[in-house]
Design a protein around this motif. Structure first.
Motif: not given
Lengths: 134, 143
Positions: B126-130
């Motif tokens: 999720a952090g990668t996408a954000v």
């Protein structure tokens, strides 16, 4: 056995291994440790470069980029980023080559080519920063 | 037979020769989830980010070389191929960075419970996408 703290070491390490300085008691731990140290350094350095370097400079002309690189604070952090980045890359690719190149010859050739590329890239980057800054 | 091949040699309970499975036993591992696939992704993204240092070096060398070289690199970065490379680079870099923090936490002894491992794995994704979306919003809107 001579020495005070070698009671169980001889059973675990061969004499040849000791002479070559291989294994986790010598350079193995060093590799592991430096890989973590450079990784920890790269977290703030790369976030700094992306958010305060690349993004503000995107679309700006040459003069603005050069002025940013030449600011002493940025010069020092860029050099730190370059050293940590290429050291970390060399350590990482070393493990990849060790894992996938199964003969000594392939490993040797792989190490030489990889290190030549990594060092030349790192030196080019560092020299460019210094040439702009000095 | 080399030593690697020899480790596969085994016997069934009937005594018939059999080729033993390769270890790690890929058929019983949880390949789609948070251990194996993120682990190999860490290595793959590391190699990609390593290759992407070429862009970084080109940018610095062009800046050192002068306005003409800098403009050519800036032109390339603004082309569709440049955008594609920068986008791929940003995504793989953020994954490697966040999953690297996960590895550093493991190295000091945190996060080994299965529940924690799944939570940290999803957090990394999720952090990668954000972060990737955030950077590209800033790049395209502000830059």
């Amino acid at each position: 056995m001579s020495g005070t703290n070698t009671t169980h070491q001889p059973a675990l390490r061969s004499a040849l291994g000791r002479v070559r300085g291989l294994g986790t008691a010598k350079s193995g731990a060093h590799h592991w440790w430096v890989q973590r140290m450079t990784a920890a350094a790269l977290v703030p350095l790369s976030l700094w470069f992306i958010f305060l370097g690349i993004l503000p400079l995107a679309g700006e002309p040459h003069a603005v980029a050069v002025a940013w690189i030449a600011r002493p604070f940025n010069t020092v952090l860029l050099l730190a980023l370059i050293i940590a980045m290429f050291y970390h890359l060399e350590l990482g690719l070393t493990v990849v080559i060790e894992d996938y190149a199964h003969s000594d010859g392939k490993r040797l050739v792989g190490f030489v080519i990889m290190r030549a590329c990594v060092w030349l890239l790192g030196l080019t980057a560092a020299f460019s920063v210094l040439r702009i800054a000095l | 037979m080399d030593t690697r091949e020899a480790t596969y040699a085994g016997l069934t309970s009937d005594g018939a020769p059999i080729r033993r499975p390769m270890s790690p036993h890929l058929q019983v591992w949880d390949n789609l989830l948070m251990s194996t696939s993120l682990s190999i992704s860490h290595r793959i993204t590391g190699v990609i980010v390593g290759a992407a240092t070429l862009l970084f070096v080109c940018w610095l060398a062009a800046a050192a070389s002068g306005p003409a070289a800098y403009d050519s690199v800036a032109w390339f970065m603004g082309s569709w191929l440049g955008y594609l490379m920068l986008f791929g680079w940003s995504g793989t870099l953020f994954f490697h960075l966040l999953n690297g923090i996960r590895h550093l936490a493991w190295d000091v002894g945190y996060g080994f419970e299965i529940r924690e491992m799944y939570a940290s794995g999803w957090t990394v994704l999720a952090g990668t996408a954000v972060l990737t979306v955030l950077v590209w919003i800033i790049y395209l809107v502000v830059g």
